[in-house]
Design a protein around this motif. Structure first.
Motif, mmCIF file in Angstrom:
data_model
loop_
_atom_site.group_PDB
_atom_site.id
_atom_site.type_symbol
_atom_site.label_atom_id
_atom_site.label_comp_id
_atom_site.label_asym_id
_atom_site.label_seq_id
_atom_site.Cartn_x
_atom_site.Cartn_y
_atom_site.Cartn_z
ATOM 1 N N MET A 1 -1.456 -6.338 2.533
ATOM 2 C CA MET A 1 -2.337 -6.313 3.718
ATOM 3 C C MET A 1 -2.309 -7.550 4.212
ATOM 4 N N ARG A 2 -2.136 -8.539 3.597
ATOM 5 C CA ARG A 2 -1.987 -10.187 4.060
ATOM 6 C C ARG A 2 -0.796 -10.400 4.763
ATOM 7 N N ILE A 3 0.307 -9.631 4.164
ATOM 8 C CA ILE A 3 1.629 -9.885 4.820
ATOM 9 C C ILE A 3 1.591 -8.939 6.068
ATOM 10 N N LEU A 4 1.045 -7.829 6.008
ATOM 11 C CA LEU A 4 1.134 -7.246 7.315
ATOM 12 C C LEU A 4 0.413 -7.743 8.370
ATOM 13 N N THR A 5 -0.675 -8.270 8.087
ATOM 14 C CA THR A 5 -1.575 -8.960 9.121
ATOM 15 C C THR A 5 -0.783 -10.204 9.641
ATOM 16 N N ALA A 6 -0.052 -11.074 8.787
ATOM 17 C CA ALA A 6 0.833 -11.986 9.207
ATOM 18 C C ALA A 6 1.979 -11.699 9.906
ATOM 19 N N VAL A 7 2.540 -10.586 9.728
ATOM 20 C CA VAL A 7 3.763 -9.786 10.503
ATOM 21 C C VAL A 7 3.222 -9.558 11.908
ATOM 22 N N ILE A 8 1.962 -9.085 11.909
ATOM 23 C CA ILE A 8 1.579 -8.436 13.323
ATOM 24 C C ILE A 8 1.384 -9.846 14.147
ATOM 25 N N ALA A 9 0.527 -10.867 13.593
ATOM 26 C CA ALA A 9 0.345 -11.764 14.140
ATOM 27 C C ALA A 9 1.677 -12.694 14.807
ATOM 28 N N ILE A 10 2.472 -12.782 13.809
ATOM 29 C CA ILE A 10 3.937 -13.582 14.412
ATOM 30 C C ILE A 10 4.663 -12.920 15.368
ATOM 31 N N ALA A 11 4.572 -11.518 14.913
ATOM 32 C CA ALA A 11 5.361 -10.696 16.059
ATOM 33 C C ALA A 11 4.774 -10.808 17.703
ATOM 34 N N VAL A 12 3.402 -10.561 17.442
ATOM 35 C CA VAL A 12 2.543 -10.423 18.699
ATOM 36 C C VAL A 12 2.695 -11.704 19.544
ATOM 37 N N GLY A 13 2.457 -12.756 18.560
ATOM 38 C CA GLY A 13 2.328 -14.163 19.190
ATOM 39 C C GLY A 13 3.787 -14.480 19.526
ATOM 40 N N SER A 14 4.889 -14.161 19.085
ATOM 41 C CA SER A 14 6.329 -14.637 19.597
ATOM 42 C C SER A 14 6.699 -13.884 20.903
ATOM 43 N N MET A 15 6.120 -12.584 21.040
ATOM 44 C CA MET A 15 6.438 -11.862 22.087
ATOM 45 C C MET A 15 5.695 -12.409 23.596
ATOM 46 N N VAL A 16 4.374 -12.705 23.156
ATOM 47 C CA VAL A 16 3.416 -13.381 24.150
ATOM 48 C C VAL A 16 4.171 -14.653 24.784
ATOM 49 N N LEU A 17 4.626 -15.570 23.716
ATOM 50 C CA LEU A 17 5.117 -16.816 23.928
ATOM 51 C C LEU A 17 6.590 -16.763 24.757
ATOM 52 N N LEU A 18 7.232 -15.772 24.305
ATOM 53 C CA LEU A 18 8.647 -15.480 24.954
ATOM 54 C C LEU A 18 8.560 -14.770 26.618
ATOM 55 N N GLY A 19 7.303 -14.011 26.707
ATOM 56 C CA GLY A 19 6.895 -14.050 27.990
ATOM 57 C C GLY A 19 6.920 -15.074 28.928
ATOM 58 N N TYR A 20 6.489 -16.198 28.676
ATOM 59 C CA TYR A 20 6.364 -17.236 29.538
ATOM 60 C C TYR A 20 7.739 -17.628 29.834
ATOM 61 N N PHE A 21 8.902 -17.309 29.086
ATOM 62 C CA PHE A 21 10.225 -17.908 29.515
ATOM 63 C C PHE A 21 11.238 -16.890 29.897
ATOM 64 N N SER A 22 11.012 -15.733 29.622
ATOM 65 C CA SER A 22 11.926 -14.555 29.841
ATOM 66 C C SER A 22 11.379 -13.345 30.618
ATOM 67 N N THR A 23 11.970 -12.908 31.861
ATOM 68 C CA THR A 23 11.411 -11.909 32.533
ATOM 69 C C THR A 23 11.302 -10.686 31.886
ATOM 70 N N SER A 24 12.169 -10.572 30.900
ATOM 71 C CA SER A 24 12.346 -9.255 30.121
ATOM 72 C C SER A 24 10.996 -8.925 29.085
ATOM 73 N N PHE A 25 10.332 -9.909 28.941
ATOM 74 C CA PHE A 25 9.115 -9.827 27.990
ATOM 75 C C PHE A 25 7.724 -9.784 28.810
ATOM 76 N N ILE A 26 7.860 -9.969 30.122
ATOM 77 C CA ILE A 26 6.700 -10.013 31.055
ATOM 78 C C ILE A 26 5.814 -8.881 30.773
ATOM 79 N N ASN A 27 6.378 -7.674 30.917
ATOM 80 C CA ASN A 27 5.607 -6.472 30.627
ATOM 81 C C ASN A 27 4.908 -6.236 29.394
#
Lengths: 203, 246
Positions: A1-27
């Motif tokens: 469970m702990r690993i799952l929550t960390a994976v979700i947080a890291i994946a979501v955080g990374s995609m939101v961050l990438l959205g600031y630098f790449s137009t492909s991630f804006i949506n």
């Protein structure tokens, strides 16, 4: 469970961050931020439930000043029910907002000015050093320079010293502090993003 | 141009963090003394001995904007504080002014108890959302500070000028106050209201001073390196401008 929550947080955080630098991630960034806003709304309900639980316990156990807890719980429930039934635009809800909530906040604002003045007076009693003396002198100069007097600005202080102090020294200091805060925020954010810091999932 | 610079800065920070993290595993870094954090470390032990509570206020940062950084720094400190004081007769109380932050506060405190091996002592009402606006949050936190046998108020997070109200209650109850905010108005108020003020990025140093883990120390060293880089860039830019290159 702990690993799952960390994976979700890291994946979501990374995609939101990438959205600031790449137009492909804006949506995907917009979608995830919208989800976060909905979750924050749900969290608000959990927060209100927490508030009721804490103050309900105080009333049940007849703790010190529990009368205020009782007033809070009753007011909260009454406002919540009225808001759902009548809707926020209803005249009764407007009376609650304009007649109770806003005046209470204004009163606190008034109280704040007194506590700020008191804190300024106590500063030299608590800590007598060069920085505190500069702090008091700067506050007094800014105060005198900003005061609205019938005769207009105080000569020299209002026209020369205050702008010089606030726009050069204070602005420079504020920028320095804000750069420090921004660096701290950046590093803390990266720690959370990489799962080094995990204030979720019970670890 | 700006996104490229921002991305470059981001990668530089990540690179520095990894390098420093690997490097300091071999060497123990020495940090300068910050009086407020020394006082904080001392008050953790004293609160357990005195049988009094610590009140940790995490401010009203939203986790959805740039103020979230201070909230995470506060949570990081809360995790360490709850672990160190969980065995006290009077467990610490944490207050938050944002609902999502309140949920994380509960999770973080529970994790602290878990790490101390006393998870069964954790009471979920010791982590509270006291209000959802700055003033309502502060008033709720004042209520804790005045009525719950608090010896030390620790304010770490986003606070505006309303921090003065909480500081005033702490003063009237002869409680120690340690405060840091990422907001300039909040910082100036806390500077005037506390014995030893925490200024600017010192808010983010709390974790490293309370806990000697490599990751906390690495964060602090990276902040220092980046700050020196910015200072050199600013001075270099000014010099270049002065001599007419730009």
């Amino acid at each position: 469970m702990r690993i799952l929550t960390a994976v979700i947080a890291i994946a979501v955080g990374s995609m939101v961050l990438l959205g600031y630098f790449s137009t492909s991630f804006i949506n995907i960034q917009t979608l995830l931020l919208n989800w976060a806003i909905i979750l924050a709304g749900v969290a608000a309900l959990a927060g209100v439930f927490n508030l009721i639980t804490v103050h309900g316990n105080k009333v049940r156990q007849a703790e010190k000043n529990s009368i205020y807890s009782a007033v809070l719980v009753i007011s909260l429930i009454a406002t919540f029910i009225l808001g759902i039934i009548l809707r926020p635009q209803h005249a009764v809800m407007q009376v609650i907002l304009n007649g109770i909530i806003l005046p209470v906040e204004s009163t606190l604002m008034g109280l704040l000015t007194i506590t700020l003045l008191y804190a300024g007076i106590r500063l030299l009693r608590r800590r007598v050093d060069v920085m505190s003396i500069f702090f008091i002198i700067s506050a007094v100069i800014i105060f005198l320079g900003s005061a609205t007097l019938p005769s207009g600005d105080i000569p020299l202080i209002g026209t020369l010293v205050r702008p010089w102090l606030s726009q050069i020294w204070a602005m420079g200091g504020a920028r320095g502090i804000l750069i420090g805060v921004a660096l701290g925020t950046l590093v803390t954010g990266l720690r959370v993003l990489f799962g080094v810091e995990r204030p979720y999932g019970g670890k | 141009m700006t996104p490229i610079i921002a991305l470059g800065f981001l990668f530089l920070t990540i690179f520095l963090f990894l390098v420093v993290f690997l490097f300091i595993k071999k060497y123990t870094p020495q940090f300068r003394e910050i009086l407020a954090l020394t006082r904080l470390a001392r008050s953790l032990g004293l609160s357990v001995e005195d049988g009094k509570r610590l009140h940790i206020s995490l401010g009203h940062s939203s986790l959805l904007d740039e103020r979230g950084g201070s909230a995470f720094a506060g949570l990081s400190a809360l995790r360490i504080i709850s672990e160190k004081t969980s065995v006290s007769d009077m467990p610490p109380v944490a207050s938050a002014g944002d609902a999502a932050l309140g949920l994380l506060t509960q999770d973080t405190m529970q994790a602290g108890y878990q790490a101390a091996g006393v998870e069964e002592l954790y009471v979920h009402t010791t982590s509270r959302v006291t209000g959802l606006t700055p003033f309502s949050y502060t008033v709720g936190a004042m209520y804790i500070a005045s009525d719950e046998n608090v010896s030390t108020n620790i304010m770490l997070g986003h606070f505006g000028a309303e921090a003065s109200l909480l500081a005033d209650v702490a003063d009237r109850n002869y409680a120690t106050l340690i405060g840091a905010s990422d907001n300039l108005a909040g910082q100036s108020v806390l500077y005037a209201s506390t014995q030893d003020a925490l200024i600017g990025e010192e808010l983010f140093a709390t974790g490293a001073y309370l806990d000697t883990s490599s990751s906390h120390s690495a964060s602090l060293i990276v902040q220092d390196i980046l700050r020196w880089l910015i200072i050199i860039t600013l001075l270099g830019g000014s010099a270049l401008k002065f001599i007419g290159v730009f």
